[in-house]
Design a protein around this motif. Structure first.
Motif, mmCIF file in Angstrom:
data_model
loop_
_atom_site.group_PDB
_atom_site.id
_atom_site.type_symbol
_atom_site.label_atom_id
_atom_site.label_comp_id
_atom_site.label_asym_id
_atom_site.label_seq_id
_atom_site.Cartn_x
_atom_site.Cartn_y
_atom_site.Cartn_z
ATOM 1 N N SER A 134 0.824 -1.288 -0.006
ATOM 2 C CA SER A 134 -0.087 0.067 -0.028
ATOM 3 C C SER A 134 0.923 1.401 0.244
ATOM 4 O O SER A 134 1.998 1.285 0.782
ATOM 5 C CB SER A 134 -0.869 0.082 1.285
ATOM 6 N N VAL A 135 0.643 1.933 -0.743
ATOM 7 C CA VAL A 135 1.440 3.513 -0.848
ATOM 8 C C VAL A 135 0.385 4.644 -0.276
ATOM 9 O O VAL A 135 0.770 5.439 0.597
ATOM 10 C CB VAL A 135 1.984 3.680 -2.129
ATOM 11 N N GLY A 142 -7.638 3.947 -1.438
ATOM 12 C CA GLY A 142 -8.306 3.774 -2.717
ATOM 13 C C GLY A 142 -7.593 4.690 -3.897
ATOM 14 O O GLY A 142 -8.375 4.590 -4.856
ATOM 15 N N ILE A 143 -6.455 4.912 -3.813
ATOM 16 C CA ILE A 143 -5.726 5.835 -4.718
ATOM 17 C C ILE A 143 -4.696 5.099 -5.464
ATOM 18 O O ILE A 143 -4.637 5.033 -6.827
ATOM 19 C CB ILE A 143 -5.144 7.074 -4.174
ATOM 20 N N LYS A 157 -2.282 16.896 0.929
ATOM 21 C CA LYS A 157 -1.986 15.522 0.506
ATOM 22 C C LYS A 157 -0.625 15.448 -0.258
ATOM 23 O O LYS A 157 -0.463 16.572 -1.008
ATOM 24 C CB LYS A 157 -2.979 14.808 -0.288
ATOM 25 N N ALA A 158 0.294 14.566 0.274
ATOM 26 C CA ALA A 158 1.475 14.371 -0.504
ATOM 27 C C ALA A 158 2.033 12.977 -0.637
ATOM 28 O O ALA A 158 1.760 12.238 0.407
ATOM 29 C CB ALA A 158 2.598 15.489 0.133
ATOM 30 N N THR A 159 2.756 12.919 -1.601
ATOM 31 C CA THR A 159 3.703 11.490 -1.521
ATOM 32 C C THR A 159 4.996 11.671 -1.034
ATOM 33 O O THR A 159 5.606 12.711 -1.674
ATOM 34 C CB THR A 159 3.259 10.824 -2.812
ATOM 35 N N TYR A 184 1.661 10.715 -5.972
ATOM 36 C CA TYR A 184 2.793 10.704 -7.058
ATOM 37 C C TYR A 184 2.724 9.009 -7.722
ATOM 38 O O TYR A 184 2.969 8.004 -7.042
ATOM 39 C CB TYR A 184 4.170 11.014 -6.583
ATOM 40 N N GLU A 185 2.690 9.183 -9.036
ATOM 41 C CA GLU A 185 2.421 7.609 -9.681
ATOM 42 C C GLU A 185 3.667 6.916 -9.742
ATOM 43 O O GLU A 185 3.742 6.045 -10.090
ATOM 44 C CB GLU A 185 1.642 8.168 -11.033
#
Ligand code: FES
Length: 652
Positions: free
Chosen positions: A36-37, A42-43, A185-187, A209-210
Motif C-alpha cells: 500500500s502506498v 483507494g488511490i 496531501k503529499a507523497t 505520485y504515480e
C-alpha cells in the motif's frame, strides 16, 4: 467464535475478523505482505487482491458468494477510471463478510520476488532502502504554531508508524509549495535508514505520485564501468549502460595505476576525479535512456576490486601495491553520494560492499552474494575470471577465498594476435583432428568460417584478432587434434602432417587464418601465446587447487564461471586445458556478471547487505603468495591439462 475466517494465499496465514474488516487491515494484522502506498485510501491500487469462491477442502473453508463486500464508491470509481484486472479487488476497500480465501498476487507484495533466470541462482526478494508513502497532513492553524515539516513528520508517524524521521534542508526548500499544491496531501519518499542512519525524507510530491524512485547497481571494473538502473518498487532493471573506465589513460591494468600514483604526485587524486567524472557521465546517460530525472536516483550500490575501491573513495592505493596489501578499510561503507561528488539525488545514499581481503575485493563479495556458496549443499567452486582470478570454494559448512594473479592473457592481452572481445575477434574455434584444418567464428557474425555466407557476414568487421575465449578454444582444440603436446609445444609440419604448422623462429606456430591475400592480418597461435595461456591457467588452477587442499577435498561437485569472460568460455575447452578442476561437464555453469548481480541484490534488498557483511566475516582468506604448495601446484598445472593430477571425468 462466529467471526468469519480469512485465509491468505500463498502465505497460508489465516485469522478470524469481524464482519466489515477491510482485507488490507486483516492482512496487516496477520503480517501478510500486502502493499500500500496510499494507506488504504483507494488511490494507489497497490493493494490488489483476488478473492476465491467455492470449496477449499485444503483450507477447510467454503466461500459463498457475498463473502466479500459489494464494490463501494471508492473502488468503483477507481475501476471505472483506471480499470482493474478481472477478478481483482482493492484490498483496502473490499471488506470481510463471510469465510473467504484471498490470493495476494506477486505484484501486490512489498517483498515480491524478482526472479532470476538461472535455475541454481537465488531469486531477489524486494526490500529496498527507500519507499513511497502517501500522507494527509494537518493544515496549519493560528492556534498551533508548528511548522509544516513537523506536521508532515507527525503524519508519517501516525499514518505509517514511521518513527524518528529526519529531513534535510533541500526538502524544506520545496516543502511548502508542495503541501499547498496537493491540498495538504503529499507523497513522500522515505529512506528507511539503517543501523547508523535514521529514516530520512528524500523527496516530496504534491498529492499522489504515480511514479517511482530508482537505484543504481554499479560494477566498477578496471576496464569498464557497468550500471543497472533499477525501479526500487518493482525491482525491474529499467536501463543498463556501460562505459570504459576513464582511468585507462593512467594505466591499462591495476598495478600500472598503482604505480602511476606512486610516480606522480597527486596522481591518485587525478584518477579519483577521472573515475567520478566518468561515473557521472554514465549516470546522466542511463537516466536519459530511461527517461527519468537523475534526482529520482536515491540509492546506489558499488562493487569493485580493492584498488578501484580505494581510488573511487579518494584513498591513495599505495599500500595495495606492496605486501602485506593492507586495505584502509575492509568493512562495508554507507556514505552519501555527495561525499563522492556523484550527481544524483542530493541526499542519495551509497553503499559499498565489504572487501574480503587486500586482493579479494567487494566484487568478490558481490559474487558471493549472488552465487551464495555459503548456502550451497554441494561443494561449489566459483571463479571470477579477469586479470586477477577471484576464487571461492565452499558449501554451507564453510567458504574459503583467494585470488590468483592470472594476468591479462585471458582477455587477449599478451597474445600475438590477441584483442578484446569486440567485433572482428575470433571467439570460437574447432580443429578437425583428421585434417588439422580449423573452422572458427568471429564476433559480429554467426556463420562459421567454412560455411556459406561467411565472407559477406564479416565484410564489415573483418577479422582483426583473437579474443580470450577464442585463444582458449584454439589451444584446447590444438591439443585435441594432436598438433600440440602436453608440455605446450607445437609440432612441426612434418611431425603433425599439417601445413598449418609453420616455423616461427626456433619454435612452431599454428596458422589459424591467413588474411594476407586480402591485405588483412595473419592470425597464428604462437608458442609464446601458449606460454602466456599456460601461465594464466596454471595460476587459476593452482588457486582453486590450493583451496581444495585447505578444504581437504580432491574434487568439487560443481563449478560456476563468473564474469563476462566466464560467460563466453566453453566448459569443455577450459577443462581440456586444465584451467578448472575435473568435474562433470554439465555441472560447470556460467553465472554471467555475478558481481553486477550481487550489486543488484544489495540494492534491492537492504537485508542482504547485513547478510553479506556477516558472510564475508566468516569467509576464510587464503593468501596464495605465502603458500608453498601454490608453487608446486603451479608447476604441475603448467602442463596441459596437468602433469601430476589425473582428469578422470575429462578422459571419459
Ligand atoms: Fe492504496 Fe488500496 S492501499 S488503493
Amino acid at each position: 467464535t462466529d467471526e468469519p475466517l480469512v485465509v491468505f494465499t500463498p502465505s497460508g496465514k489465516r485469522g478470524r475478523f469481524p464482519v466489515g474488516t477491510p482485507i488490507l487491515t486483516a492482512a496487516r494484522q496477520l503480517g501478510v505482505d500486502l502493499d500500500s502506498v496510499c494507506g488504504g485510501r483507494g488511490i494507489c491500487s497497490k493493494c490488489q487482491i483476488t478473492p476465491s469462491f467455492g470449496e477449499f477442502p485444503k483450507h477447510g473453508v467454503t466461500v459463498q458468494e457475498g463473502a466479500l463486500s459489494e464494490w463501494n464508491k471508492v473502488e468503483q470509481r477507481y475501476k471505472d477510471k483506471r480499470g482493474l484486472i478481472d477478478g481483482r479487488r482493492l484490498g483496502c476497500q473490499a471488506t470481510v463478510q463471510g469465510d473467504i480465501v484471498i490470493d495476494v498476487p506477486p505484484e501486490s507484495q512489498v517483498h515480491r520476488q524478482v526472479v532470476r533466470k538461472r535455475a541454481e541462482a537465488r531469486d531477489i526478494t524486494m526490500n529496498p532502502s527507500t519507499r513511497l508513502f502517501y500522507v494527509e497532513v494537518e493544515e496549519p492553524d493560528m492556534h498551533k504554531p508548528t511548522g509544516d515539516i513537523e506536521r508532515l513528520i507527525e503524519a508519517l508517524e501516525t499514518q505509517w508508524d514511521l518513527k524518528g524521521v529526519k529531513t534535510d534542508l533541500h526538502i524544506l526548500h520545496v516543502l511548502q509549495p508542495a503541501l499547498r499544491k496537493g491540498g495538504w496531501k503529499a507523497t513522500v519518499a522515505v529512506h528507511l535508514g539503517d543501523a547508523n542512519h535514521p529514516p530520512k525524507i528524500m523527496h516530496i510530491w504534491p498529492g499522489y505520485y504515480e511514479g517511482s524512485v530508482y537505484g543504481l547497481a554499479v560494477d566498477l571494473g578496471s576496464t569498464t564501468i557497468a550500471a543497472h538502473l533499477c525501479d526500487l518498487h518493482t525491482g525491474e532493471v529499467v536501463a543498463s549502460s556501460g562505459i570504459m573506465n576513464p582511468q585507462i589513460r593512467f594505466g591499462e591494468d591495476l598495478m600500472s595505476r598503482v604505480s602511476y600514483s606512486m610516480m606522480n604526485k597527486g596522481g591518485d587524486q587525478e584518477m579519483t576525479r577521472a573515475v567520478r567524472e566518468g561515473m557521472n557521465a554514465l549516470f546522466t546517460q542511463i537516466a536519459a535512456e530511461a527517461g527519468i530525472d537523475k534526482a529520482l536516483i536515491v540509492d546506489a550500490v558499488f562493487v569493485c576490486n580493492p584498488v578501484m575501491h580505494h581510488l573511487f573513495l579518494g584513498i591513495d592505493p599505495f599500500e595495495l601495491g606492496q605486501a602485506p596489501f593492507a586495505l584502509a578499510t575492509s568493512n562495508a561503507l554507507a556514505l552519501r553520494a555527495s561525499e563522492l561528488d556523484l550527481n544524483i539525488h542530493p541526499a542519495a545514499r551509497v553503499y559499498l560492499l565489504p572487501c574480503i581481503a587486500g586482493h579479494v575485493g567487494a566484487d568478490a563479495a558481490a559474487v558471493a552474494l549472488s552465487e551464495a556458496p555459503d548456502k550451497s549443499e554441494d561443494l561449489v567452486l566459483v571463479v571470477d575470471v579477469g586479470t586477477n582470478a577471484e576464487i571461492l570454494l565452499g558449501n554451507k559448512e564453510k567458504v574459503l577465498a583467494c585470488s590468483s594473479p592470472t594476468g591479462p592473457a585471458f582477455e587477449g592481452a599478451q597474445i600475438s594476435s590477441g584483442q578484446r572481445a569486440a567485433p572482428g575477434a575470433i571467439e570460437r574455434v574447432e580443429i578437425n583432428p583428421e585434417t588439422k584444418e580449423p573452422r572458427f567464428r568471429v564476433i559480429g557474425s554467426d556463420v562459421w568460417s567454412d560455411e556459406e555466407g561467411f565472407a559477406e557476414s564479416i565484410a564489415t568487421t573483418g577479422i582483426t584478432g583473437i579474443c580470450g575465449s577464442g585463444i582458449i578454444e584454439a589451444i584446447a582444440e590444438m591439443r585435441l587434434a594432436g598438433v600440440l603436446d602436453a608440455s605446450g609445444l607445437i609440432g612441426s609440419a612434418e611431425q603433425t602432417g599439417s601445413a598449418r604448422c609453420i616455423q616461427d623462429g626456433r619454435t612452431n606456430a599454428y596458422m589459424l587464418w591467413d588474411g594476407s591475400a586480402e591485405g588483412g592480418p595473419t592470425i597464428t597461435v604462437t608458442n609464446p601465446d601458449i606460454r602466456a595461456i599456460q601461465m594464466a591457467k596454471a595460476a587459476l588452477y593452482s588457486g582453486a587447487r590450493l583451496l581444495m587442499d585447505k578444504f581437504g577435498v580432491d574434487k568439487v561437485d560443481r563449478v560456476v564461471l563468473a564474469g563476462a569472460f566466464g560467460a563466453h568460455i566453453s566448459a569443455k575447452h577450459a577443462m581440456v586445458l586444465g584451467m578448472i578442476p575435473d568435474c562433470v561437464l554439465d555441472k560447470v555453469t556460467s553465472a554471467g556478471n555475478a558481481a553486477g548481480t550481487g550489486a543488484r541484490i544489495a540494492l534491492l534488498n537492504t537485508e542482504a547487505r547485513g547478510e553479506i557483511e556477516e558472510t564475508v566475516r566468516r569467509i576464510e582468506k587464503i593468501e596464495t603468495a605465502v603458500e608453498p604448495r601454490f608453487q608446486e601446484h603451479f608447476v604441475n598445472a603448467s602442463a596441459i591439462p596437468n602433469s601430476a593430477e589425473p582428469f578422470p571425468i575429462l578422459e571419459t
